[in-house]
Motif scaffolding. Structure first.
Motif, short mmCIF file in Angstrom:
data_model
loop_
_atom_site.label_atom_id
_atom_site.label_comp_id
_atom_site.label_asym_id
_atom_site.label_seq_id
_atom_site.Cartn_x
_atom_site.Cartn_y
_atom_site.Cartn_z
N GLY A 156 26.17 22.57 4.04
CA GLY A 156 24.73 22.73 3.88
C GLY A 156 24.32 22.55 2.43
O GLY A 156 23.28 21.93 2.13
N SER A 157 25.16 23.08 1.52
CA SER A 157 24.86 22.96 0.09
C SER A 157 24.91 21.50 -0.35
O SER A 157 24.04 21.02 -1.09
N LEU A 158 25.93 20.78 0.13
CA LEU A 158 26.04 19.36 -0.22
C LEU A 158 24.88 18.54 0.36
O LEU A 158 24.38 17.62 -0.29
N THR A 159 24.47 18.91 1.58
CA THR A 159 23.35 18.20 2.21
C THR A 159 22.06 18.41 1.40
O THR A 159 21.27 17.48 1.20
N THR A 160 21.85 19.66 0.94
CA THR A 160 20.67 19.97 0.15
C THR A 160 20.66 19.18 -1.15
O THR A 160 19.63 18.62 -1.57
N GLN A 161 21.82 19.11 -1.79
CA GLN A 161 21.92 18.36 -3.04
C GLN A 161 21.65 16.87 -2.80
O GLN A 161 20.96 16.21 -3.59
N ARG A 162 22.17 16.34 -1.69
CA ARG A 162 21.97 14.93 -1.36
C ARG A 162 20.49 14.64 -1.10
O ARG A 162 19.93 13.64 -1.58
N ASP A 163 19.85 15.54 -0.33
CA ASP A 163 18.43 15.34 -0.02
C ASP A 163 17.57 15.41 -1.28
O ASP A 163 16.58 14.67 -1.42
N SER A 164 17.93 16.32 -2.18
CA SER A 164 17.18 16.43 -3.43
C SER A 164 17.28 15.15 -4.25
O SER A 164 16.30 14.67 -4.84
N SER A 165 18.47 14.57 -4.25
CA SER A 165 18.67 13.33 -4.99
C SER A 165 17.85 12.19 -4.39
O SER A 165 17.25 11.38 -5.10
#
Length: 291
Positions: free
Chosen positions: A127-136
Motif C-alpha cells: 500500500g505504501s509503495l502504491t501511494t508513492q507511485r500514485d503521488s509520482s
C-alpha cells in the motif's frame, strides 16, 4: 408382649431400610448430577475449540483471497487447521483427547499468527509503495516539463525503497530427532533420546527485496540458558552474538525454505528458545519443549 416386641423390631427395621433407601437415592442423584456437569464441561470445551479452529480457517480464507505472495504457505497451514477441525468434531470429548487436540491447535495457532502478521505487513508495504507511485504519477501529470526530473527521482526512490526492505522470516520451527546408526532420523520429544535438533524457516517472498546470498545466525538456547551447537561468537559494532550455527541461502525473491541441524548430547528437559539474527538484528524467534 412378644407380639409388641416383634412389631417394634419390625418398625425399627422398616425405618432403617427407609433411611438406607433415601440415602441411596440421594447418592445416585448426586452421582448423576456430577456426571452431567462433567459431560457438559467436556462438551463446552469441545465447542470452544471447534469455534477457535473455525475462526482460524476463516482468517486463512480471507488472507488467501488477497492473493499475497504467501498464498502457498497460507493454503498449507489452512489444510492443517481443517484436518484438525474434523478430528475435533469426531472426538469423544474426553479430557485426554481434548488436551491433545488443544496442544496441536496451540502449535498451529502460532504458525497462523506469524503468517497473518506477515500478510498484514506485506499488504501495508504494498500500500505504501502504491501511494508513492500514485503521488509520482500525479506530479508528472501536473507538470509535463519536469517529466524527466520526476522520472529520475521516482527511479531513485524505488531503488532506495528496495534497498531498505527487510526480508521477513516465517514458519520458524524446531524439531528434535534421534539419529539411528543407519543415519535415519526418528522424531522424538524425549530429551534423553534426542541427539539432533533441526531448525527450519521460510524466507518470505518480497518482490522489492534485493536478491542474492543471505546469511543468518541461528541461536538455540537450552533450559539452562546455555547456547548449544558451535557456540561461536561474532561481533557487530559494540555488540556480540554467540550462535549455534550460520546458515546461508541464495534468495531469488520467492518463498524459500531453509533448514539446518544441530547435533548434541545430554539434552536437558524443558523449554528451548530459537533466535534467528540478520547480522546483529533479531528477525525471528520461537520455542519448543523437550520432555
Amino acid at each position: 408382649m412378644e407380639s409388641q416386641k416383634s412389631n417394634s423390631s419390625l418398625k425399627a427395621i422398616i425405618v432403617v431400610l427407609a433411611i438406607l433407601l433415601v440415602g441411596s437415592l440421594a447418592y445416585m442423584y448426586k452421582m448423576s448430577t456430577d456426571n452431567e456437569k462433567i459431560e457438559k464441561g467436556h462438551l463446552s470445551e469441545k465447542e470452544t475449540l471447534v469455534k477457535e479452529l473455525e475462526a482460524a480457517k476463516e482468517s486463512y480464507d480471507a488472507a488467501i483471497a488477497e492473493n499475497t505472495g504467501l498464498k502457498g504457505d497460507l493454503e498449507t497451514e489452512r489444510a492443517k487447521i481443517v484436518e484438525l477441525l474434523e478430528k475435533v468434531k469426531k472426538a469423544d470429548g474426553t479430557t485426554a483427547s481434548l488436551a491433545h487436540y488443544r496442544t496441536d491447535y496451540i502449535k498451529l495457532k502460532r504458525e497462523h499468527d506469524q503468517l497473518i502478521a506477515q500478510v498484514k505487513k506485506l499488504k501495508e508495504e504494498n500500500g505504501s509503495l502504491t501511494t508513492q507511485r500514485d503521488s509520482s504519477r500525479t506530479a508528472l501529470d501536473e507538470s509535463k516539463r519536469y517529466i524527466d526530473t520526476l522520472a529520475t527521482k521516482n527511479d531513485n526512490l524505488s531503488k532506495t525503497v528496495e534497498k531498505a526492505q527487510k526480508l521477513s522470516l516465517v514458519n520458524l520451527k524446531a524439531q528434535s530427532f534421534k539419529e539411528r546408526s543407519s543415519g535415519k532420523l526418528v522424531e522424538t520429544e524425549k530429551a534423553r533420546r534426542v541427539d539432533v535438533i533441526k531448525i527450519s524457516f521460510t524466507i518470505a517472498a518480497n518482490e522489492v527485496a534485493t536478491a542474492g546470498d543471505k546469511q543468518y545466525y541461528v541461536q538455540v538456547i537450552d533450559p539452562k540458558n546455555n547456547v548449544i551447537g558451535e557456540k561461536k561468537t561474532e561481533s557487530f559494532g559494540d555488540s556480540s552474538l554467540t550462535y549455534s550455527f550460520i546458515t546461508n541461502a541464495t534468495y531469488q525473491n520467492k518463498n524459500m525454505e531453509v533448514s539446518q541441524t544441530v547435533k548434541g548430547e545430554d539434552f536437558a528437559k524443558g523449554l528451548y528458545t530459537v533466535n534467528v539474527f540478520d547480522k546483529g538484528v533479531a528477525v525471528a524467534n520461537s520455542t519448543f519443549t523437550l520432555k
